[in-house]
Design a protein around this motif. Structure first.
Motif, PDB file in Angstrom:
ATOM      1  N   ILE A 159     -45.921   7.542   9.223  1.00  0.00           N
ATOM      2  CA  ILE A 159     -45.744   8.230   7.941  1.00  0.00           C
ATOM      3  C   ILE A 159     -45.908   7.246   6.791  1.00  0.00           C
ATOM      4  O   ILE A 159     -46.676   7.472   5.849  1.00  0.00           O
ATOM      5  CB  ILE A 159     -44.360   8.909   7.895  1.00  0.00           C
ATOM      6  CG1 ILE A 159     -44.306  10.064   8.898  1.00  0.00           C
ATOM      7  CG2 ILE A 159     -44.023   9.390   6.484  1.00  0.00           C
ATOM      8  CD1 ILE A 159     -42.926  10.686   9.056  1.00  0.00           C
ATOM      9  N   GLY A 160     -45.165   6.146   6.867  1.00  0.00           N
ATOM     10  CA  GLY A 160     -45.243   5.158   5.804  1.00  0.00           C
ATOM     11  C   GLY A 160     -46.632   4.560   5.656  1.00  0.00           C
ATOM     12  O   GLY A 160     -47.109   4.344   4.533  1.00  0.00           O
ATOM     13  N   VAL A 175     -43.074   2.907  -4.161  1.00  0.00           N
ATOM     14  CA  VAL A 175     -41.679   2.508  -4.354  1.00  0.00           C
ATOM     15  C   VAL A 175     -41.034   2.292  -2.988  1.00  0.00           C
ATOM     16  O   VAL A 175     -41.163   3.118  -2.088  1.00  0.00           O
ATOM     17  CB  VAL A 175     -40.917   3.579  -5.157  1.00  0.00           C
ATOM     18  CG1 VAL A 175     -39.430   3.282  -5.207  1.00  0.00           C
ATOM     19  CG2 VAL A 175     -41.497   3.682  -6.565  1.00  0.00           C
ATOM     20  N   ARG A 176     -40.332   1.175  -2.839  1.00  0.00           N
ATOM     21  CA  ARG A 176     -39.737   0.812  -1.548  1.00  0.00           C
ATOM     22  C   ARG A 176     -38.287   1.261  -1.409  1.00  0.00           C
ATOM     23  O   ARG A 176     -37.836   1.588  -0.326  1.00  0.00           O
ATOM     24  CB  ARG A 176     -39.748  -0.715  -1.360  1.00  0.00           C
ATOM     25  CG  ARG A 176     -41.075  -1.448  -1.267  1.00  0.00           C
ATOM     26  CD  ARG A 176     -42.125  -0.797  -0.447  1.00  0.00           C
ATOM     27  NE  ARG A 176     -43.119  -1.743   0.059  1.00  0.00           N
ATOM     28  CZ  ARG A 176     -44.386  -1.770  -0.334  1.00  0.00           C
ATOM     29  NH1 ARG A 176     -44.799  -0.931  -1.260  1.00  0.00           N
ATOM     30  NH2 ARG A 176     -45.241  -2.614   0.217  1.00  0.00           N
ATOM     31  N   THR A 192     -33.644   7.697   8.277  1.00  0.00           N
ATOM     32  CA  THR A 192     -34.187   7.204   7.014  1.00  0.00           C
ATOM     33  C   THR A 192     -35.697   7.120   7.157  1.00  0.00           C
ATOM     34  O   THR A 192     -36.205   6.563   8.133  1.00  0.00           O
ATOM     35  CB  THR A 192     -33.612   5.823   6.668  1.00  0.00           C
ATOM     36  OG1 THR A 192     -32.200   5.968   6.462  1.00  0.00           O
ATOM     37  CG2 THR A 192     -34.257   5.243   5.436  1.00  0.00           C
ATOM     38  N   VAL A 193     -36.420   7.686   6.191  1.00  0.00           N
ATOM     39  CA  VAL A 193     -37.884   7.766   6.268  1.00  0.00           C
ATOM     40  C   VAL A 193     -38.480   6.872   5.176  1.00  0.00           C
ATOM     41  O   VAL A 193     -38.472   7.218   3.993  1.00  0.00           O
ATOM     42  CB  VAL A 193     -38.363   9.221   6.103  1.00  0.00           C
ATOM     43  CG1 VAL A 193     -39.888   9.291   6.216  1.00  0.00           C
ATOM     44  CG2 VAL A 193     -37.705  10.127   7.133  1.00  0.00           C
ATOM     45  N   LEU A 194     -38.982   5.718   5.580  1.00  0.00           N
ATOM     46  CA  LEU A 194     -39.614   4.797   4.631  1.00  0.00           C
ATOM     47  C   LEU A 194     -41.007   5.298   4.260  1.00  0.00           C
ATOM     48  O   LEU A 194     -41.695   5.934   5.070  1.00  0.00           O
ATOM     49  CB  LEU A 194     -39.717   3.400   5.231  1.00  0.00           C
ATOM     50  CG  LEU A 194     -38.403   2.734   5.667  1.00  0.00           C
ATOM     51  CD1 LEU A 194     -38.687   1.354   6.250  1.00  0.00           C
ATOM     52  CD2 LEU A 194     -37.427   2.633   4.514  1.00  0.00           C
ATOM     53  N   HIS A 195     -41.419   4.979   3.045  1.00  0.00           N
ATOM     54  CA  HIS A 195     -42.733   5.404   2.569  1.00  0.00           C
ATOM     55  C   HIS A 195     -43.762   4.285   2.642  1.00  0.00           C
ATOM     56  O   HIS A 195     -44.799   4.317   1.975  1.00  0.00           O
ATOM     57  CB  HIS A 195     -42.608   5.961   1.155  1.00  0.00           C
ATOM     58  CG  HIS A 195     -41.688   7.142   1.083  1.00  0.00           C
ATOM     59  ND1 HIS A 195     -40.613   7.222   0.229  1.00  0.00           N
ATOM     60  CD2 HIS A 195     -41.663   8.281   1.828  1.00  0.00           C
ATOM     61  CE1 HIS A 195     -39.981   8.362   0.415  1.00  0.00           C
ATOM     62  NE2 HIS A 195     -40.586   9.026   1.366  1.00  0.00           N
ATOM     63  N   TYR A 196     -43.485   3.303   3.451  1.00  0.00           N
ATOM     64  CA  TYR A 196     -44.414   2.227   3.772  1.00  0.00           C
ATOM     65  C   TYR A 196     -44.136   1.832   5.218  1.00  0.00           C
ATOM     66  O   TYR A 196     -43.060   2.122   5.749  1.00  0.00           O
ATOM     67  CB  TYR A 196     -44.204   1.020   2.845  1.00  0.00           C
ATOM     68  CG  TYR A 196     -42.819   0.419   2.952  1.00  0.00           C
ATOM     69  CD1 TYR A 196     -42.571  -0.664   3.779  1.00  0.00           C
ATOM     70  CD2 TYR A 196     -41.745   0.951   2.234  1.00  0.00           C
ATOM     71  CE1 TYR A 196     -41.294  -1.202   3.895  1.00  0.00           C
ATOM     72  CE2 TYR A 196     -40.472   0.419   2.334  1.00  0.00           C
ATOM     73  CZ  TYR A 196     -40.243  -0.646   3.161  1.00  0.00           C
ATOM     74  OH  TYR A 196     -38.993  -1.175   3.282  1.00  0.00           O
ATOM     75  N   PRO A 215     -42.719  10.616  -1.077  1.00  0.00           N
ATOM     76  CA  PRO A 215     -43.266   9.400  -1.684  1.00  0.00           C
ATOM     77  C   PRO A 215     -43.128   9.394  -3.200  1.00  0.00           C
ATOM     78  O   PRO A 215     -43.371  10.394  -3.873  1.00  0.00           O
ATOM     79  CB  PRO A 215     -44.735   9.418  -1.251  1.00  0.00           C
ATOM     80  CG  PRO A 215     -45.025  10.852  -0.923  1.00  0.00           C
ATOM     81  CD  PRO A 215     -43.752  11.383  -0.361  1.00  0.00           C
ATOM     82  N   MET A 216     -42.712   8.228  -3.716  1.00  0.00           N
ATOM     83  CA  MET A 216     -42.691   7.949  -5.146  1.00  0.00           C
ATOM     84  C   MET A 216     -43.748   6.897  -5.408  1.00  0.00           C
ATOM     85  O   MET A 216     -43.669   5.784  -4.871  1.00  0.00           O
ATOM     86  CB  MET A 216     -41.295   7.458  -5.554  1.00  0.00           C
ATOM     87  CG  MET A 216     -40.243   8.549  -5.543  1.00  0.00           C
ATOM     88  SD  MET A 216     -38.576   7.953  -5.159  1.00  0.00           S
ATOM     89  CE  MET A 216     -38.487   8.309  -3.399  1.00  0.00           C
ATOM     90  N   ILE A 217     -44.748   7.248  -6.211  1.00  0.00           N
ATOM     91  CA  ILE A 217     -45.918   6.401  -6.416  1.00  0.00           C
ATOM     92  C   ILE A 217     -46.000   6.024  -7.891  1.00  0.00           C
ATOM     93  O   ILE A 217     -45.870   6.883  -8.769  1.00  0.00           O
ATOM     94  CB  ILE A 217     -47.202   7.133  -5.976  1.00  0.00           C
ATOM     95  CG1 ILE A 217     -47.059   7.665  -4.538  1.00  0.00           C
ATOM     96  CG2 ILE A 217     -48.409   6.219  -6.108  1.00  0.00           C
ATOM     97  CD1 ILE A 217     -46.820   6.598  -3.482  1.00  0.00           C
TER      98      ILE A 217
END
Length: 260
Positions: A159-160, A175-176, A192-196, A215-217
Motif C-alpha cells: 500500500i505504502g 506525509v510520514r 497502522t497503515v503507513l503511506h510509504y 494518503p496526505m500528499i
C-alpha cells in the motif's frame, strides 16, 4: 478472530460486523454529497460543520470526532476536520471563509449502531491553480493505486509503496507522521497503515480486515508542523496539501470500499 503479526493484533470482522460498518460508512459518503453544493467562496468552515452535524444526527448517528480527546488532547470541537490549503489534517472548523482557489480536505467520522465510519475528501473551491489541481488529482490517484494492491495475501508495505511510487515521480511528497488505521467498534484500531513502504513487507492482509487508507500528499516538502491548538497540522513550508481517505474491507480477491 484475531490475525497476529509480531505484536500486532488485528481483529477480523464477521459478516454482521461488516454490514454494520458498511452502513456507518455509507452515511459518511452521503454526508460528503450533502456538503458539496455548499463548498464555495464565502462559506465559513463552521457552516459546513453545522450542516454535517445536522445531517449525521438526523440519521440516528453521532459525530465521531466531536469531543474526541485521545492521549490527553483537548477535545476536538468540530464534527468535521476542515483542512484548508496548507493544513494537512485535523483542521478545526471555525469562522474562516472559503475563497476562490482554495482547496479543503473534509474528514468525516460517524458512529452508527456501535460502529464507526471514516473518510476524507478534498474539494476544490472554484478555479484552482494548475499545480494545485495536479496535487489534488495525484492524491486521488495515490489512494486508488493503493487500493488496487489490496487483497488477501498482499502486504501493508504494498500500500505504502503504491502511494510513494505514484506521488514522488510527479514531484510531490508523502506525509510520514500521520497514518491509516483499523476501524470497527473503535475509531482507531490496529493495524497502522503507513503511506510509504517497500513492497512485500509488513503485515500480511487477511479477508475481514477493515482499515483506512488516507494518503496526505504535499505540493512541497513532506515536513509537518503542529499548531498551538494541539490539533491543526500544517506543512512546514506553507505549501498546499491534499488528502483522500476510504475505509475498506479486505476480501479474498481485492477490497470493498465501504465509504464509496
Amino acid at each position: 478472530m484475531i490475525a497476529l503479526s509480531g505484536m500486532t493484533r488485528v481483529a477480523l470482522k464477521n459478516p454482521k460486523e461488516i454490514e454494520a460498518l458498511r452502513k456507518a460508512n455509507a452515511l459518511v459518503a452521503q454526508t460528503f454529497v450533502v456538503l458539496e453544493p455548499y463548498v464555495k467562496p464565502g462559506v465559513t468552515l463552521v457552516e459546513l460543520d453545522r450542516l454535517a452535524e445536522e445531517f449525521i444526527r438526523s440519521h440516528g448517528a453521532e459525530p465521531a470526532y466531536k469531543g474526541y480527546a485521545p492521549h490527553g488532547h483537548t477535545p476536538f470541537p468540530g464534527t468535521i476536520c476542515a483542512s484548508v490549503n496548507e493544513v494537512i489534517c485535523h483542521g478545526i472548523p471555525d469562522g474562516r471563509r472559503l475563497r476562490e482557489g482554495d482547496i479543503i480536505g473534509v474528514d468525516i467520522g460517524v458512529k452508527l449502531g456501535g460502529f464507526y465510519g471514516d473518510a476524507c475528501y478534498t474539494y476544490t473551491v472554484g478555479n484552482v491553480r494548475p499545480d494545485v489541481r495536479k496535487l489534488v488529482d495525484t492524491t486521488r490517484d495515490c489512494l486508488n493505486a493503493a487500493l488496487e494492491t489490496v487483497k488477501a495475501g498482499s502486504r501493508l508495505g504494498d500500500i505504502g509503496h503504491a502511494i510513494q511510487s505514484t506521488a514522488e515521480p510527479r514531484g510531490f511528497s508523502v506525509v510520514r507522521e500521520y497514518t491509516g488505521h483499523g476501524v470497527g467498534r473503535r475509531l482507531h484500531e490496529e493495524p497502522t497503515v503507513l503511506h510509504y513502504g517497500k513492497p512485500g513487507t509488513g503485515l500480511k492482509l487477511q479477508a475481514g480486515m477493515v482499515f483506512t487508507v488516507e494518503p496526505m500528499i504535499n505540493l512541497g516538502k513532506p515536513d509537518t508542523r503542529l499548531l498551538g491548538d494541539g490539533w491543526t497540522v500544517v506543512t512546514a513550508d506553507g505549501k498546499p496539501s491534499a488528502q483522500f481517505e476510504h475505509t475498506i474491507v479486505v476480501t479474498p480477491a481485492g477490497c470493498e470500499i465501504l465509504s464509496a
